[in-house]
Write an enzyme that holds these catalytic residues in place. Structure first.
Site, short mmCIF file in Angstrom:
data_model
loop_
_atom_site.label_atom_id
_atom_site.label_comp_id
_atom_site.label_asym_id
_atom_site.label_seq_id
_atom_site.Cartn_x
_atom_site.Cartn_y
_atom_site.Cartn_z
N ASN A 9 26.02 24.21 -1.99
CA ASN A 9 26.24 24.16 -3.43
C ASN A 9 24.98 24.69 -4.11
O ASN A 9 23.96 24.02 -4.15
CB ASN A 9 26.52 22.69 -3.82
CG ASN A 9 26.64 22.49 -5.31
OD1 ASN A 9 26.71 23.45 -6.07
ND2 ASN A 9 26.70 21.22 -5.72
N TRP A 10 25.09 25.91 -4.63
CA TRP A 10 23.90 26.54 -5.22
C TRP A 10 23.60 25.96 -6.61
O TRP A 10 22.54 26.23 -7.17
CB TRP A 10 24.09 28.05 -5.34
CG TRP A 10 24.20 28.78 -4.04
CD1 TRP A 10 24.27 28.22 -2.78
CD2 TRP A 10 24.25 30.19 -3.84
NE1 TRP A 10 24.37 29.21 -1.84
CE2 TRP A 10 24.35 30.43 -2.45
CE3 TRP A 10 24.22 31.30 -4.71
CZ2 TRP A 10 24.43 31.72 -1.90
CZ3 TRP A 10 24.30 32.58 -4.17
CH2 TRP A 10 24.40 32.78 -2.79
N LYS A 11 24.55 25.25 -7.19
CA LYS A 11 24.40 24.69 -8.54
C LYS A 11 24.05 25.81 -9.52
O LYS A 11 24.52 26.93 -9.35
CB LYS A 11 23.37 23.56 -8.53
CG LYS A 11 23.68 22.52 -7.44
CD LYS A 11 22.86 21.27 -7.51
CE LYS A 11 23.27 20.34 -6.37
NZ LYS A 11 22.55 19.06 -6.40
N HIS A 97 31.64 16.44 -8.62
CA HIS A 97 30.24 16.27 -8.22
C HIS A 97 29.57 15.31 -9.21
O HIS A 97 29.88 15.33 -10.41
CB HIS A 97 29.53 17.62 -8.21
CG HIS A 97 28.16 17.56 -7.59
ND1 HIS A 97 27.08 17.08 -8.28
CD2 HIS A 97 27.73 17.88 -6.35
CE1 HIS A 97 26.02 17.11 -7.48
NE2 HIS A 97 26.39 17.59 -6.30
N GLU A 99 26.87 15.37 -10.65
CA GLU A 99 26.23 16.03 -11.80
C GLU A 99 27.26 16.34 -12.89
O GLU A 99 26.95 16.32 -14.07
CB GLU A 99 25.48 17.28 -11.34
CG GLU A 99 24.19 16.88 -10.61
CD GLU A 99 23.73 17.83 -9.53
OE1 GLU A 99 24.17 18.99 -9.51
OE2 GLU A 99 22.89 17.41 -8.70
N GLU A 167 28.39 11.43 -1.36
CA GLU A 167 27.05 11.78 -1.78
C GLU A 167 26.45 10.63 -2.60
O GLU A 167 26.72 10.52 -3.80
CB GLU A 167 27.07 13.03 -2.66
CG GLU A 167 27.62 14.25 -1.97
CD GLU A 167 27.11 15.52 -2.63
OE1 GLU A 167 26.47 16.32 -1.93
OE2 GLU A 167 27.33 15.71 -3.84
N GLY A 173 18.93 15.52 -4.14
CA GLY A 173 17.74 16.21 -4.64
C GLY A 173 16.49 15.35 -4.66
O GLY A 173 15.49 15.71 -5.30
N SER A 211 20.16 15.43 0.20
CA SER A 211 18.90 15.74 0.89
C SER A 211 19.09 16.11 2.37
O SER A 211 18.25 15.78 3.20
CB SER A 211 17.90 14.60 0.73
OG SER A 211 17.60 14.42 -0.65
N GLY A 232 22.65 20.97 -1.11
CA GLY A 232 22.17 21.59 -2.34
C GLY A 232 20.94 22.42 -2.06
O GLY A 232 21.02 23.57 -1.63
N GLY A 233 19.78 21.82 -2.26
CA GLY A 233 18.49 22.53 -2.16
C GLY A 233 18.33 23.39 -0.91
O GLY A 233 17.95 24.57 -1.01
#
Ligand code: PGA
Length: 248
Positions: A9-11, A97, A99, A167, A173, A211, A232-233
């Site tokens: 997920n590049w967000k 998600h 977010e 999640e 993150g 993470s 993500g990251g």
């Protein structure tokens, strides 16, 4: 045999030349289907989907959106429909998600409508659930996850068209990861909770997210009922994402 799903997920990152370069690096990593016991999926910003679809065609890397609207078309400024994602080359969409739940006030009821529409448009959905740190501190994590699952899963969910991503919000993150025992416990809880909604629930893939990195991916994916990861990251770097895909 169930194929692991490694989803990136590049967000709201890598929306220009950097994203195209990242897609190229991943696509160059040919033979993914044969080499890995996993499907590799990337979810770039919507603006890049069509270009990335050209880059990743024939590479085995799948493409997904980060959200879609619950309607088919109409006066919804700034929104993207499931069929538009499909037209752009997506086979998946991430929904609910944390977010989006937090930043845009998305409810599980809305996630349900979006998922229903996405399935009708031929997309597979990754439906995210997760508790806050306070909810876990109060011992309410299972109650929260059960409610999110009950409300978010649409009636047309099957093991084929639906993936669940667990999640914990406090792990996203932050570099904090749930303990292996907590992941095991929650994933088997989720498996039993989806029984009511998904007839072939045993085949439904349940991902862990929060993470995940090359150094912890293998031990997380070794856990029973963990069928992949949502990253993500660490998905913003081609080597680390490929290393995660190679860990299962
Ligand atoms: P993270 O994000 O890997 O950067 O923790 C996970 C996610 O939000 O899906």
């Amino acid at each position: 045999m169930k194929k692991y799903l490694i989803a990136g997920n590049w967000k709201m990152n890598m929306g220009g030349a950097d994203g195209l370069q990242l897609a190229m690096r991943l696509a160059e990593n040919t033979g993914i289907k044969e080499r890995y016991r996993a499907e590799m999926l990337i979810c770039p910003p919507a603006i890049l989907l069509k270009e990335v679809a050209f880059i990743t065609a024939d590479s085995g890397v799948l493409l997904g959106g980060q959200d879609c609207h619950e309607g088919e078309a109409g006066a919804h400024t700034g929104d993207i429909s499931a069929s538009m994602l499909s037209y752009a080359g997506c086979s998946y969409v991430i929904l609910g998600h944390s977010e989006r739940r937090q930043d845009h006030g998305e409810t599980s009821r809305l996630v349900n409508l979006k998922a229903n529409r996405a399935h009708q448009s031929g997309l597979k959905t990754i439906i995210c659930v997760g508790e806050t740190f306070e909810e876990r501190e109060e011992g309410k994590e299972k109650e929260v996850i059960a409610a999110q699952l009950a409300e978010s899963l649409p009636d047309n969910a099957t093991a084929e068209n639906t993936v669940i991503a667990y999640e914990p919000i406090w792990a996203i993150g932050t570099g904090k990861v749930a303990t292996l025992d907590d992941i095991l416990d929650m994933h088997s809880f989720i498996r039993s909770e989806i029984k009511e909604k998904i007839a072939d629930y045993e085949d439904c893939r349940i991902l862990y997210g929060g993470s995940v990195k090359p150094t912890n991916a293998a031990e997380i994916m070794d856990i029973h009922d963990v069928d992949g990861v949502l990253v993500g990251g660490a998905s913003l770097d081609a080597e680390s994402f490929a290393a995660i895909a190679g860990s299962c």
